[in-house]
Design a protein around this motif. Structure first.
Motif, PDB file in Angstrom:
ATOM      1  N   ALA A  53      -1.504  -3.302  -1.371  1.00 17.83           N
ATOM      2  CA  ALA A  53      -1.338  -1.859  -1.215  1.00 17.83           C
ATOM      3  C   ALA A  53      -1.597  -1.142  -2.541  1.00 17.83           C
ATOM      4  O   ALA A  53      -2.229  -0.085  -2.571  1.00 17.83           O
ATOM      5  N   THR A  54      -1.120  -1.717  -3.617  1.00 16.93           N
ATOM      6  CA  THR A  54      -1.334  -1.126  -4.940  1.00 16.93           C
ATOM      7  C   THR A  54      -2.820  -1.092  -5.283  1.00 16.93           C
ATOM      8  O   THR A  54      -3.338  -0.082  -5.777  1.00 16.93           O
ATOM      9  N   GLN A  55      -3.524  -2.186  -5.000  1.00 16.73           N
ATOM     10  CA  GLN A  55      -4.968  -2.229  -5.265  1.00 16.73           C
ATOM     11  C   GLN A  55      -5.715  -1.198  -4.426  1.00 16.73           C
ATOM     12  O   GLN A  55      -6.616  -0.516  -4.922  1.00 16.73           O
ATOM     13  N   LYS A  56      -5.320  -1.080  -3.159  1.00 11.60           N
ATOM     14  CA  LYS A  56      -5.969  -0.101  -2.286  1.00 11.60           C
ATOM     15  C   LYS A  56      -5.748   1.315  -2.809  1.00 11.60           C
ATOM     16  O   LYS A  56      -6.665   2.129  -2.835  1.00 11.60           O
ATOM     17  N   PHE A  57      -4.531   1.599  -3.247  1.00 15.31           N
ATOM     18  CA  PHE A  57      -4.238   2.926  -3.791  1.00 15.31           C
ATOM     19  C   PHE A  57      -5.066   3.191  -5.042  1.00 15.31           C
ATOM     20  O   PHE A  57      -5.608   4.283  -5.216  1.00 15.31           O
ATOM     21  N   GLU A  58      -5.165   2.199  -5.904  1.00 10.34           N
ATOM     22  CA  GLU A  58      -5.936   2.376  -7.136  1.00 10.34           C
ATOM     23  C   GLU A  58      -7.424   2.586  -6.853  1.00 10.34           C
ATOM     24  O   GLU A  58      -8.089   3.362  -7.533  1.00 10.34           O
ATOM     25  N   GLU A  59      -7.950   1.922  -5.819  1.00  9.03           N
ATOM     26  CA  GLU A  59      -9.368   2.049  -5.473  1.00  9.03           C
ATOM     27  C   GLU A  59      -9.677   3.341  -4.725  1.00  9.03           C
ATOM     28  O   GLU A  59     -10.687   3.982  -4.979  1.00  9.03           O
ATOM     29  N   GLU A  60      -8.792   3.713  -3.798  1.00 11.20           N
ATOM     30  CA  GLU A  60      -9.080   4.836  -2.906  1.00 11.20           C
ATOM     31  C   GLU A  60      -8.298   6.106  -3.223  1.00 11.20           C
ATOM     32  O   GLU A  60      -8.603   7.168  -2.693  1.00 11.20           O
TER      33      GLU A  60
END
Length: 72
Positions: A53-60
């Motif tokens: 979830a953290t990676q998705k937030f950072e990417e999107e």
């Protein structure tokens, strides 16, 4: 307004909880003093979902329609 919300609200920055309302603290059985030292990884049984979830937030820049399993 957030303090009296019937849903749990927590605002997180760098894996630290910056704000939590009473409903959040009751849900996790955490008092106001503990909030200052607890890390978000302590609220999940498996950090894999949290990392994703953290990676998705950072990417999107946002996370929508995502559920995380939490400890109670």
């Amino acid at each position: 307004m957030l303090n009296s919300a019937p849903i749990a609200v927590g605002i997180v920055s760098n894996q630290s909880i910056m704000f939590s309302n009473q409903t959040f603290r009751e849900m996790f059985d955490i008092d106001i003093e503990q909030i200052q030292v607890i890390k978000t990884a302590q609220l999940v049984p498996d950090t894999t979902q949290l990392i994703q979830a953290t990676q998705k937030f950072e990417e999107e820049g946002e996370i929508r329609n995502t559920e995380l399993r939490l400890k109670r």
